[in-house]
Scaffold this motif. Structure first.
Motif: not given
Length: 205
Positions: A57-61, A63-64, A81, A83
Protein backbone atom coordinates in the motif's frame (compact mmCIF):
# COMPACT_ATOMS: atom_id res chain seq x y z
CA UNK A 1 21.59 14.60 -22.94
CA UNK A 2 24.43 12.16 -23.71
CA UNK A 3 25.09 8.63 -22.57
CA UNK A 4 24.63 7.49 -18.99
CA UNK A 5 25.10 4.04 -17.56
CA UNK A 6 22.77 1.84 -19.69
CA UNK A 7 23.34 4.14 -22.69
CA UNK A 8 20.33 4.70 -24.96
CA UNK A 9 17.94 2.86 -22.66
CA UNK A 10 18.01 5.82 -20.27
CA UNK A 11 16.14 8.25 -22.47
CA UNK A 12 14.07 5.72 -24.41
CA UNK A 13 12.68 4.26 -21.17
CA UNK A 14 12.01 7.78 -19.85
CA UNK A 15 10.03 8.80 -22.93
CA UNK A 16 8.06 5.56 -23.25
CA UNK A 17 7.20 5.07 -19.60
CA UNK A 18 6.20 8.67 -18.86
CA UNK A 19 4.04 8.59 -21.97
CA UNK A 20 2.45 5.33 -20.81
CA UNK A 21 1.33 7.04 -17.61
CA UNK A 22 -0.15 9.96 -19.52
CA UNK A 23 -1.96 7.55 -21.84
CA UNK A 24 -3.31 5.66 -18.83
CA UNK A 25 -4.62 8.90 -17.36
CA UNK A 26 -6.23 9.87 -20.68
CA UNK A 27 -7.90 6.46 -20.77
CA UNK A 28 -9.13 6.83 -17.19
CA UNK A 29 -7.17 3.72 -16.22
CA UNK A 30 -4.90 2.75 -13.35
CA UNK A 31 -1.28 2.94 -14.60
CA UNK A 32 -0.48 -0.62 -13.50
CA UNK A 33 -3.66 -2.08 -14.96
CA UNK A 34 -3.12 -0.10 -18.16
CA UNK A 35 0.37 -1.53 -18.65
CA UNK A 36 -0.73 -5.06 -17.87
CA UNK A 37 -3.54 -4.71 -20.39
CA UNK A 38 -1.06 -3.86 -23.15
CA UNK A 39 2.08 -5.79 -22.19
CA UNK A 40 2.38 -9.00 -24.21
CA UNK A 41 5.78 -10.06 -22.85
CA UNK A 42 5.17 -12.42 -19.93
CA UNK A 43 8.50 -11.59 -18.30
CA UNK A 44 7.79 -7.84 -18.37
CA UNK A 45 4.39 -8.52 -16.82
CA UNK A 46 6.04 -10.73 -14.22
CA UNK A 47 8.49 -8.14 -12.91
CA UNK A 48 5.81 -5.45 -12.85
CA UNK A 49 3.40 -7.63 -10.90
CA UNK A 50 6.18 -8.67 -8.51
CA UNK A 51 7.31 -5.09 -7.81
CA UNK A 52 3.76 -3.84 -7.28
CA UNK A 53 2.92 -6.75 -4.97
CA UNK A 54 6.03 -6.25 -2.85
CA UNK A 55 5.57 -2.47 -2.70
CA UNK A 56 2.22 -2.92 -0.94
CA UNK A 57 0.00 0.00 0.00
CA UNK A 58 1.18 3.54 -0.73
CA UNK A 59 2.31 5.10 2.58
CA UNK A 60 0.47 8.19 3.80
CA UNK A 61 1.90 11.43 2.45
CA UNK A 62 3.70 9.76 -0.45
CA UNK A 63 2.85 9.47 -4.14
CA UNK A 64 3.69 6.42 -6.23
CA UNK A 65 5.09 6.13 -9.74
CA UNK A 66 5.96 3.01 -11.72
CA UNK A 67 8.02 2.05 -14.74
CA UNK A 68 9.10 -1.19 -16.40
CA UNK A 69 11.79 -1.66 -19.03
CA UNK A 70 13.84 -4.37 -20.73
CA UNK A 71 17.53 -3.76 -21.41
CA UNK A 72 20.51 -6.04 -22.05
CA UNK A 73 18.15 -9.02 -22.05
CA UNK A 74 16.93 -8.31 -18.51
CA UNK A 75 13.65 -6.92 -17.19
CA UNK A 76 13.36 -4.43 -14.34
CA UNK A 77 10.24 -2.81 -12.90
CA UNK A 78 10.55 -0.08 -10.29
CA UNK A 79 7.91 1.34 -7.98
CA UNK A 80 8.97 4.71 -6.54
CA UNK A 81 7.32 6.20 -3.46
CA UNK A 82 8.00 9.94 -3.51
CA UNK A 83 7.43 12.81 -1.10
CA UNK A 84 7.26 16.44 -2.15
CA UNK A 85 8.97 18.51 0.55
CA UNK A 86 7.62 21.84 1.82
CA UNK A 87 10.08 23.67 -0.43
CA UNK A 88 8.71 21.82 -3.46
CA UNK A 89 11.71 19.53 -3.97
CA UNK A 90 11.50 15.78 -4.48
CA UNK A 91 12.53 13.14 -1.92
CA UNK A 92 12.38 9.55 -3.12
CA UNK A 93 11.68 7.59 0.04
CA UNK A 94 11.55 4.00 -1.22
CA UNK A 95 11.97 2.09 -4.47
CA UNK A 96 10.73 -1.47 -4.84
CA UNK A 97 12.25 -3.41 -7.72
CA UNK A 98 11.22 -6.54 -9.57
CA UNK A 99 14.09 -8.11 -11.53
CA UNK A 100 14.25 -10.93 -14.07
CA UNK A 101 17.76 -11.48 -15.39
CA UNK A 102 17.40 -15.18 -16.08
CA UNK A 103 18.88 -17.73 -13.70
CA UNK A 104 19.96 -15.67 -10.65
CA UNK A 105 23.48 -17.03 -10.25
CA UNK A 106 24.54 -14.61 -7.49
CA UNK A 107 21.49 -12.96 -5.87
CA UNK A 108 23.56 -10.72 -3.59
CA UNK A 109 25.46 -9.32 -6.56
CA UNK A 110 22.19 -8.79 -8.46
CA UNK A 111 20.83 -6.80 -5.54
CA UNK A 112 23.99 -4.69 -5.25
CA UNK A 113 24.10 -3.98 -8.98
CA UNK A 114 20.46 -2.88 -9.06
CA UNK A 115 20.94 -0.63 -6.02
CA UNK A 116 24.00 1.02 -7.56
CA UNK A 117 22.45 1.42 -11.00
CA UNK A 118 19.32 2.90 -9.48
CA UNK A 119 21.35 5.41 -7.47
CA UNK A 120 23.25 6.39 -10.60
CA UNK A 121 20.03 7.01 -12.53
CA UNK A 122 18.44 8.93 -9.66
CA UNK A 123 21.49 11.17 -9.41
CA UNK A 124 21.32 11.91 -13.13
CA UNK A 125 17.65 12.89 -13.17
CA UNK A 126 17.74 15.03 -10.03
CA UNK A 127 20.64 17.45 -10.40
CA UNK A 128 23.48 16.33 -12.64
CA UNK A 129 24.02 18.84 -15.39
CA UNK A 130 26.99 20.27 -17.24
CA UNK A 131 26.45 23.73 -18.74
CA UNK A 132 28.72 25.82 -20.92
CA UNK A 133 29.32 29.54 -21.41
CA UNK A 134 31.29 30.76 -24.43
CA UNK A 135 32.49 27.23 -25.07
CA UNK A 136 33.79 26.63 -21.53
CA UNK A 137 32.32 24.31 -18.93
CA UNK A 138 30.79 26.27 -16.03
CA UNK A 139 31.22 23.58 -13.38
CA UNK A 140 34.62 23.04 -11.80
CA UNK A 141 34.12 20.34 -9.15
CA UNK A 142 31.65 19.02 -6.60
CA UNK A 143 30.80 22.42 -5.02
CA UNK A 144 28.96 23.40 -8.21
CA UNK A 145 28.24 19.95 -9.65
CA UNK A 146 26.06 18.09 -7.16
CA UNK A 147 25.67 14.34 -7.62
CA UNK A 148 23.44 12.23 -5.38
CA UNK A 149 24.12 12.65 -1.65
CA UNK A 150 23.71 9.77 0.79
CA UNK A 151 20.69 11.58 2.26
CA UNK A 152 19.06 11.51 -1.19
CA UNK A 153 19.35 7.74 -1.54
CA UNK A 154 16.05 5.95 -0.95
CA UNK A 155 15.46 2.61 0.68
CA UNK A 156 15.81 0.09 -2.16
CA UNK A 157 14.15 -3.33 -1.99
CA UNK A 158 15.14 -5.77 -4.74
CA UNK A 159 13.02 -8.83 -5.51
CA UNK A 160 14.37 -11.37 -7.99
CA UNK A 161 12.29 -13.65 -10.19
CA UNK A 162 13.22 -17.32 -9.86
CA UNK A 163 13.74 -17.71 -13.57
CA UNK A 164 14.97 -20.67 -15.58
CA UNK A 165 15.85 -18.51 -18.58
CA UNK A 166 19.46 -18.09 -19.66
CA UNK A 167 21.26 -15.54 -17.43
CA UNK A 168 21.54 -12.03 -18.87
CA UNK A 169 23.02 -8.64 -17.92
CA UNK A 170 22.47 -6.90 -14.59
CA UNK A 171 25.18 -4.23 -14.43
CA UNK A 172 23.03 -1.59 -16.12
CA UNK A 173 19.32 -2.57 -16.27
CA UNK A 174 18.55 -0.99 -12.89
CA UNK A 175 19.15 2.51 -14.28
CA UNK A 176 16.49 3.15 -16.98
CA UNK A 177 13.32 2.66 -14.93
CA UNK A 178 14.09 4.98 -12.03
CA UNK A 179 13.76 8.24 -14.00
CA UNK A 180 10.27 7.62 -15.36
CA UNK A 181 9.08 6.01 -12.13
CA UNK A 182 9.99 9.15 -10.17
CA UNK A 183 8.71 11.47 -12.91
CA UNK A 184 5.38 9.66 -12.95
CA UNK A 185 5.06 10.07 -9.18
CA UNK A 186 5.96 13.76 -9.44
CA UNK A 187 3.41 14.38 -12.18
CA UNK A 188 0.74 12.66 -10.12
CA UNK A 189 1.63 14.72 -7.05
CA UNK A 190 2.13 18.12 -8.65
CA UNK A 191 0.54 18.03 -12.09
CA UNK A 192 3.93 18.87 -13.60
CA UNK A 193 5.17 16.63 -16.41
CA UNK A 194 8.97 16.81 -16.39
CA UNK A 195 10.01 16.66 -20.03
CA UNK A 196 13.46 18.20 -19.66
CA UNK A 197 16.07 16.85 -17.26
CA UNK A 198 17.45 17.28 -14.67
CA UNK A 199 14.67 18.00 -12.18
CA UNK A 200 16.69 20.89 -10.75
CA UNK A 201 15.80 22.93 -13.87
CA UNK A 202 12.22 22.95 -12.59
CA UNK A 203 12.95 23.69 -8.93
CA UNK A 204 12.25 20.07 -7.99
CA UNK A 205 15.74 19.15 -6.73
Amino acid sequence: MLWWRSVGHTHTAYVVETMMDELAEAAGADPVEFRLRHLTDARARGVLELAVEKAGVVPDGLTRGIAVHKSFGSYVAEVADVRIREDGTVKVERVTCGVDCGVPINPSNIEAQVQGALGYGLSAILREEITMTDGEVDQSNFPDYRPLRITDMPQVDVHIVRSTEAPTGIGEPGTPSIGPAVANAVRRATGTAVRELPFSRHGLA
